[in-house]
Each structure stands twice: as C-alpha cells, then as structure tokens.
Design a protein around this motif. Structure first.
Motif, PDB file in Angstrom:
ATOM      1  N   LEU A   1     -91.561  15.839 -88.073  1.00 46.25           N
ATOM      2  CA  LEU A   1     -92.053  14.473 -87.929  1.00 46.25           C
ATOM      3  C   LEU A   1     -92.518  14.275 -86.499  1.00 46.25           C
ATOM      4  CD1 LEU A   1     -89.060  12.771 -89.773  1.00 46.25           C
ATOM      5  CD2 LEU A   1     -91.370  13.053 -90.693  1.00 46.25           C
ATOM      6  N   LYS A   2     -93.761  13.856 -86.345  1.00 42.14           N
ATOM      7  CA  LYS A   2     -94.288  13.592 -85.014  1.00 42.14           C
ATOM      8  C   LYS A   2     -93.992  12.143 -84.618  1.00 42.14           C
ATOM      9  CE  LYS A   2     -97.850  17.157 -85.252  1.00 42.14           C
ATOM     10  NZ  LYS A   2     -99.285  17.486 -85.103  1.00 42.14           N
ATOM     11  N   LEU A   3     -94.262  11.840 -83.358  1.00 39.39           N
ATOM     12  CA  LEU A   3     -93.932  10.518 -82.835  1.00 39.39           C
ATOM     13  C   LEU A   3     -94.561   9.417 -83.673  1.00 39.39           C
ATOM     14  CD1 LEU A   3     -92.584   8.838 -80.597  1.00 39.39           C
ATOM     15  CD2 LEU A   3     -94.690   9.068 -79.265  1.00 39.39           C
ATOM     16  N   GLU A   4     -95.826   9.614 -84.067  1.00 41.08           N
ATOM     17  CA  GLU A   4     -96.515   8.578 -84.824  1.00 41.08           C
ATOM     18  C   GLU A   4     -96.004   8.450 -86.260  1.00 41.08           C
ATOM     19  OE1 GLU A   4     -99.307  12.202 -84.408  1.00 41.08           O
ATOM     20  OE2 GLU A   4     -97.895  11.055 -83.167  1.00 41.08           O
ATOM     21  N   ASP A   5     -95.253   9.441 -86.727  1.00 38.35           N
ATOM     22  CA  ASP A   5     -94.600   9.318 -88.036  1.00 38.35           C
ATOM     23  C   ASP A   5     -93.343   8.464 -87.950  1.00 38.35           C
ATOM     24  OD1 ASP A   5     -96.428  11.132 -89.309  1.00 38.35           O
ATOM     25  OD2 ASP A   5     -95.312  12.811 -88.436  1.00 38.35           O
ATOM     26  N   LEU A   6     -92.706   8.499 -86.804  1.00 43.92           N
ATOM     27  CA  LEU A   6     -91.441   7.788 -86.594  1.00 43.92           C
ATOM     28  C   LEU A   6     -91.650   6.351 -86.139  1.00 43.92           C
ATOM     29  CD1 LEU A   6     -89.830  10.757 -84.686  1.00 43.92           C
ATOM     30  CD2 LEU A   6     -89.086   9.977 -86.934  1.00 43.92           C
ATOM     31  N   ALA A   7     -92.587   6.164 -85.233  1.00 44.21           N
ATOM     32  CA  ALA A   7     -92.958   4.839 -84.739  1.00 44.21           C
ATOM     33  C   ALA A   7     -94.477   4.757 -84.826  1.00 44.21           C
ATOM     34  CB  ALA A   7     -92.473   4.636 -83.302  1.00 44.21           C
ATOM     35  N   LYS A   8     -94.977   3.935 -85.734  1.00 44.63           N
ATOM     36  CA  LYS A   8     -96.369   4.038 -86.168  1.00 44.63           C
ATOM     37  C   LYS A   8     -97.331   3.105 -85.466  1.00 44.63           C
ATOM     38  CE  LYS A   8     -94.379   5.276 -90.624  1.00 44.63           C
ATOM     39  NZ  LYS A   8     -94.228   4.940 -92.057  1.00 44.63           N
ATOM     40  N   ASP A   9     -96.855   2.346 -84.489  1.00 43.10           N
ATOM     41  CA  ASP A   9     -97.731   1.371 -83.847  1.00 43.10           C
ATOM     42  C   ASP A   9     -97.282   1.168 -82.402  1.00 43.10           C
ATOM     43  OD1 ASP A   9     -99.849  -0.878 -84.810  1.00 43.10           O
ATOM     44  OD2 ASP A   9     -98.557  -1.697 -83.248  1.00 43.10           O
ATOM     45  N   ASP A  10     -98.237   0.821 -81.539  1.00 39.40           N
ATOM     46  CA  ASP A  10     -97.913   0.580 -80.126  1.00 39.40           C
ATOM     47  C   ASP A  10     -97.333  -0.804 -79.880  1.00 39.40           C
ATOM     48  OD1 ASP A  10     -98.567   3.033 -78.980  1.00 39.40           O
ATOM     49  OD2 ASP A  10    -100.699   2.530 -78.883  1.00 39.40           O
ATOM     50  N   GLU A  11     -97.509  -1.710 -80.830  1.00 33.97           N
ATOM     51  CA  GLU A  11     -97.034  -3.084 -80.627  1.00 33.97           C
ATOM     52  C   GLU A  11     -95.529  -3.152 -80.890  1.00 33.97           C
ATOM     53  OE1 GLU A  11     -98.189  -7.694 -81.801  1.00 33.97           O
ATOM     54  OE2 GLU A  11     -99.404  -6.029 -82.532  1.00 33.97           O
ATOM     55  N   ILE A  12     -94.800  -2.622 -79.920  1.00 35.67           N
ATOM     56  CA  ILE A  12     -93.344  -2.513 -80.012  1.00 35.67           C
ATOM     57  C   ILE A  12     -92.718  -3.225 -78.825  1.00 35.67           C
ATOM     58  CG2 ILE A  12     -91.404  -0.890 -79.818  1.00 35.67           C
ATOM     59  CD1 ILE A  12     -93.225   1.149 -81.296  1.00 35.67           C
ATOM     60  N   ILE A  13     -91.636  -3.919 -79.087  1.00 33.82           N
ATOM     61  CA  ILE A  13     -90.810  -4.468 -78.011  1.00 33.82           C
ATOM     62  C   ILE A  13     -89.435  -3.830 -78.131  1.00 33.82           C
ATOM     63  CG2 ILE A  13     -89.690  -6.516 -77.071  1.00 33.82           C
ATOM     64  CD1 ILE A  13     -92.069  -8.154 -78.082  1.00 33.82           C
ATOM     65  N   PHE A  14     -88.948  -3.309 -77.031  1.00 32.71           N
ATOM     66  CA  PHE A  14     -87.641  -2.659 -76.990  1.00 32.71           C
ATOM     67  C   PHE A  14     -86.774  -3.354 -75.951  1.00 32.71           C
ATOM     68  CE2 PHE A  14     -84.704   0.295 -75.001  1.00 32.71           C
ATOM     69  CZ  PHE A  14     -84.053   0.861 -76.095  1.00 32.71           C
ATOM     70  N   SER A  15     -85.524  -3.572 -76.294  1.00 36.08           N
ATOM     71  CA  SER A  15     -84.589  -4.174 -75.344  1.00 36.08           C
ATOM     72  C   SER A  15     -83.260  -3.440 -75.402  1.00 36.08           C
ATOM     73  CB  SER A  15     -84.377  -5.654 -75.660  1.00 36.08           C
ATOM     74  OG  SER A  15     -83.459  -6.242 -74.750  1.00 36.08           O
ATOM     75  N   ALA A  16     -82.689  -3.174 -74.236  1.00 38.14           N
ATOM     76  CA  ALA A  16     -81.369  -2.558 -74.144  1.00 38.14           C
ATOM     77  C   ALA A  16     -80.602  -3.216 -73.010  1.00 38.14           C
ATOM     78  CB  ALA A  16     -81.484  -1.057 -73.889  1.00 38.14           C
ATOM     79  N   THR A  17     -79.335  -3.530 -73.258  1.00 40.53           N
ATOM     80  CA  THR A  17     -78.468  -4.124 -72.235  1.00 40.53           C
ATOM     81  C   THR A  17     -77.245  -3.247 -72.057  1.00 40.53           C
ATOM     82  OG1 THR A  17     -79.187  -6.359 -72.855  1.00 40.53           O
ATOM     83  CG2 THR A  17     -77.170  -6.179 -71.557  1.00 40.53           C
ATOM     84  N   GLY A  18     -76.854  -3.011 -70.825  1.00 36.50           N
ATOM     85  CA  GLY A  18     -75.697  -2.179 -70.538  1.00 36.50           C
ATOM     86  C   GLY A  18     -74.387  -2.870 -70.900  1.00 36.50           C
ATOM     87  N   ILE A  19     -73.504  -2.127 -71.551  1.00 33.20           N
ATOM     88  CA  ILE A  19     -72.143  -2.610 -71.796  1.00 33.20           C
ATOM     89  C   ILE A  19     -71.227  -2.055 -70.712  1.00 33.20           C
ATOM     90  CG2 ILE A  19     -70.197  -2.651 -73.404  1.00 33.20           C
ATOM     91  CD1 ILE A  19     -72.272  -2.170 -75.665  1.00 33.20           C
ATOM     92  N   THR A  20     -71.233  -0.728 -70.582  1.00 34.46           N
ATOM     93  CA  THR A  20     -70.570  -0.079 -69.448  1.00 34.46           C
ATOM     94  C   THR A  20     -71.652   0.530 -68.561  1.00 34.46           C
ATOM     95  OG1 THR A  20     -70.332   1.999 -70.686  1.00 34.46           O
ATOM     96  CG2 THR A  20     -68.508   0.430 -70.801  1.00 34.46           C
ATOM     97  N   GLY A  21     -71.394   0.608 -67.283  1.00 28.27           N
ATOM     98  CA  GLY A  21     -72.391   1.132 -66.352  1.00 28.27           C
ATOM     99  C   GLY A  21     -72.701   2.595 -66.619  1.00 28.27           C
ATOM    100  N   GLY A  22     -73.924   3.004 -66.327  1.00 27.85           N
ATOM    101  CA  GLY A  22     -74.294   4.394 -66.564  1.00 27.85           C
ATOM    102  C   GLY A  22     -75.569   4.777 -65.861  1.00 27.85           C
ATOM    103  N   ASP A  23     -76.208   5.825 -66.361  1.00 30.36           N
ATOM    104  CA  ASP A  23     -77.423   6.356 -65.739  1.00 30.36           C
ATOM    105  C   ASP A  23     -78.624   5.448 -65.946  1.00 30.36           C
ATOM    106  OD1 ASP A  23     -76.535   9.309 -65.052  1.00 30.36           O
ATOM    107  OD2 ASP A  23     -75.786   8.878 -67.056  1.00 30.36           O
ATOM    108  N   LEU A  24     -78.634   4.723 -67.059  1.00 31.91           N
ATOM    109  CA  LEU A  24     -79.792   3.907 -67.409  1.00 31.91           C
ATOM    110  C   LEU A  24     -79.660   2.466 -66.932  1.00 31.91           C
ATOM    111  CD1 LEU A  24     -82.497   3.832 -68.978  1.00 31.91           C
ATOM    112  CD2 LEU A  24     -81.177   3.160 -71.002  1.00 31.91           C
ATOM    113  N   LEU A  25     -78.498   1.878 -67.133  1.00 28.80           N
ATOM    114  CA  LEU A  25     -78.300   0.460 -66.843  1.00 28.80           C
ATOM    115  C   LEU A  25     -76.919   0.205 -66.241  1.00 28.80           C
ATOM    116  CD1 LEU A  25     -79.725  -0.920 -70.205  1.00 28.80           C
ATOM    117  CD2 LEU A  25     -80.665  -1.471 -67.942  1.00 28.80           C
ATOM    118  N   GLU A  26     -76.808  -0.863 -65.478  1.00 25.84           N
ATOM    119  CA  GLU A  26     -75.507  -1.322 -65.032  1.00 25.84           C
ATOM    120  C   GLU A  26     -74.788  -1.986 -66.198  1.00 25.84           C
ATOM    121  OE1 GLU A  26     -75.750  -3.827 -61.634  1.00 25.84           O
ATOM    122  OE2 GLU A  26     -77.025  -2.449 -60.487  1.00 25.84           O
TER     123      GLU A  26
END
Length: 346
Positions: free
Chosen positions: A277-302
C-alpha cells in the motif's frame, strides 16, 4: 474543510491529553484510555461537523464510544443539533491515547492524536498488524517495500547524502524486532528503539529539528493509517502492507484463529494481505488536518504540566493543504472549562 477547524481539533486533543494526564504513573492504562476517549468524544460532539469515525477504538461491540462507524458532531448532539447552521462532512481517525502503557507507567512520548479528512480520505484498515516504512520529504519516492530493507536503507542514505553511520532509524522495541535491531546496528546504522508509539516516531522523520531519518517495523494497522495522514500532510512518504498475526514473530497466542478472522475482514473490505500500500492508498487526499497533544513529555511534544487547576499543554497541528506546522502552547484554567469538560480534566 474550513481552515478554522484546525484550532477546534487542537482543542479536542488538548482535552483528551488533560483527561488522560490524571492517570499518568498510576498503572491503569485502561482508565487512562477511557479518560481520553470520554474527553475526545465530548469535544467532537460540540463541533460543526458531520463526522464518522473510520479509525477508532474498535468495532461497536468492542468499544462503546469512538467505535468505527460512530457518527460525531453537533448534528448528532441532542442538546445542540437545533443550533447547527453548517457542517463539514469529514472522516476521522483517532487514537485518544497513543501509548497507554507509557501513560500508565509515567514514561515519555505518550500523546493523543486525531486526523481529519474529507469523506473517503482514509483507508478503513482492520485492527491487525501492518509493516511500515516511512521517510521524510527529502527521501520521498526513494523507498520500495518490495525490496529488502537493506536496499531501502542505502537508497535513503544516498538521497539524504548521509553515510550509514549517520543514519537514524526508529523501530518499536518489541520481541518481533529483536533480531532486526541487532542486524541494523551491525550495519552501523543508529537505532532509536521506542517502547511504544510509532505515530510519534513516524512524525519525527519529517520534523526539521529531528535526527530521525526513517521508521521501519511492524505495528498496528489503525496507527499506520493515522501515520499516513500526518506523513502526507507533512510531505513525507510511506509504504505499508497488512500482515496476519500468524506471520508476525512473537505475536500473541491463538494466532491461527485470529488470522482467519483478520483475513476475512480484509476480504470484506476489498484488501489483500501482503499487498503493498502506497501513501496515496492510505491517505487519499491532501486536505487533512492533524492534531497531537503531549500527555507525557517526549521527543515530539512537551507533556501536560499542572499546578493546582492551572495546566499547560503543547499541541502540534498540521494542515495538509498548506503544509503548515504549528505548535500551540496553551495555558488552561480548569476552573473555567465548560462543566461537561471540567469533571473529565480536573
């Protein structure tokens, strides 16, 4: 989707992180997950959307809330539906607590995540294993899961103009990857072994201030679709293939029985086990909004910081159409939250 929804979805993951944070270090991962689910669902049902959960907590008989197929949004909220004047029809992929074990044990890198796209944007993946290969924008188009991993590593190193000794690969620190980790280290590649949470690991491949170049390994298929959504939004690349439990070394018992069910689910959804499965098979459109909030601190988020009823959160919001990445640092006075949220987060 209206651009303003990006902030609204950030509020959703913030609420889930605040609720789950109450269970950090308490050894109760199910309670942490339920807290995140309750808060996320409450917030989603206050938004001007006609949403359907396509990646969620499981089937309707396994999960009472945020189950696959559940409808969310103001128009499904009995108390607010009469005031709705406009709705965005969207598909939603959620993981209210990615890293329940890390939350329960007080370990780093637990986050709450949500990806939203137009109807039909996301692959409706069964809850099974998925092999994943993910890179950032500079190595886009250079990966091929049909080739040996070693070939892909050399191709990515060449694209990034790096020697193998400078390449860093994220992989889950699981029994199924034990020998692979040794092999990678023997090649001279740096391995960053995460105990859990390959969505966070996948995002690191695309972040400008991260040393991670690639993610590889076998993890959950639902998490793979969420990863694909944010990787597409960030301009990276991904290939994947579904794998039966019986094909995965070190998976749980009753593999044959579970694998028969997994194969049946794939057939019902028109998917083939082992097909790339290629990327466009998994997520088929560019009109995407993604949100992530840290629970415990780490490499990506506080992580959530709290003093009394004052709490601080950090949220990553990505808008696929513009490829804009925003970090939102928020201070919350929990005494002034809506009463339907207050009891979940205080």
């Amino acid at each position: 989707m209206k651009r303003e929804l990006a902030l609204e979805f950030a509020r959703v993951t913030e609420a889930a992180a605040l609720a789950a944070h109450k269970w950090v270090g308490r050894g109760k991962k199910e309670s942490a997950d339920q807290a995140g689910v309750d808060a996320m669902r409450t917030m989603l049902n206050r938004l001007a959307i006609d949403g359907e959960i396509v990646i969620g907590e499981g089937e309707i008989d396994e999960a009472p809330m945020l189950y696959i197929g559940e409808k969310v949004g103001q128009i499904y909220n009995e108390e607010e539906k009469d005031s709705v004047t406009y709705v965005d029809p969207v598909d939603i992929a959620v993981d209210p607590v990615e890293g329940t074990r890390m939350t329960a044990q007080g370990q780093p890198n637990a986050i709450t995540v949500l990806a939203v796209g137009k109807k039909g944007s996301f692959l409706k993946a069964p809850d099974m294993y998925m092999e994943k290969l993910i890179v950032g924008p500079e190595a886009k188009g250079k990966i091929d899961l049909s080739k040996p991993l070693e070939d892909n590593i050399h191709a990515v190193a060449k694209a990034l103009k790096k020697e193998l000794k400078d390449l860093m690969i994220v992989i889950l620190d699981k029994p199924r990857h034990k020998e692979l980790i040794k092999d990678l280290q023997a090649m001279g590649v740096k391995v960053y072994a995460l105990p859990d949470g390959d969505v966070a690991g996948s995002i690191l491949t695309c972040m400008i201030d991260s040393d991670v170049d690639m993610l590889y390994g076998i993890g959950g298929a639902p998490e793979g679709v969420i990863s694909a959504a944010v990787i597409r939004a960030l301009g990276g690349d991904m290939q994947a293939r579904l794998k039966l439990r019986s094909e995965v070394k070190g998976a749980s018992l009753e593999n044959d029985k579970i694998s028969k069910f997994e194969k049946l689910r794939c057939e019902e959804q028109g998917l083939k086990v082992g097909e790339i499965l290629k990327l466009e098979d998994l997520a088929k459109d560019d009109e995407i909004i993604f949100s992530a909030t840290g629970i415990t601190g780490g490499d990506l988020l506080e992580g959530v910081k709290r003093k009394g009823n004052i709490a601080r959160t950090q949220t990553l919001v990505v808008r696929g159409l513009s490829k804009t990445v925003r970090y939102i640092n928020s201070i919350h006075n929990l005494d002034f939250k809506d009463e339907k949220i207050t009891h979940l987060v205080k």
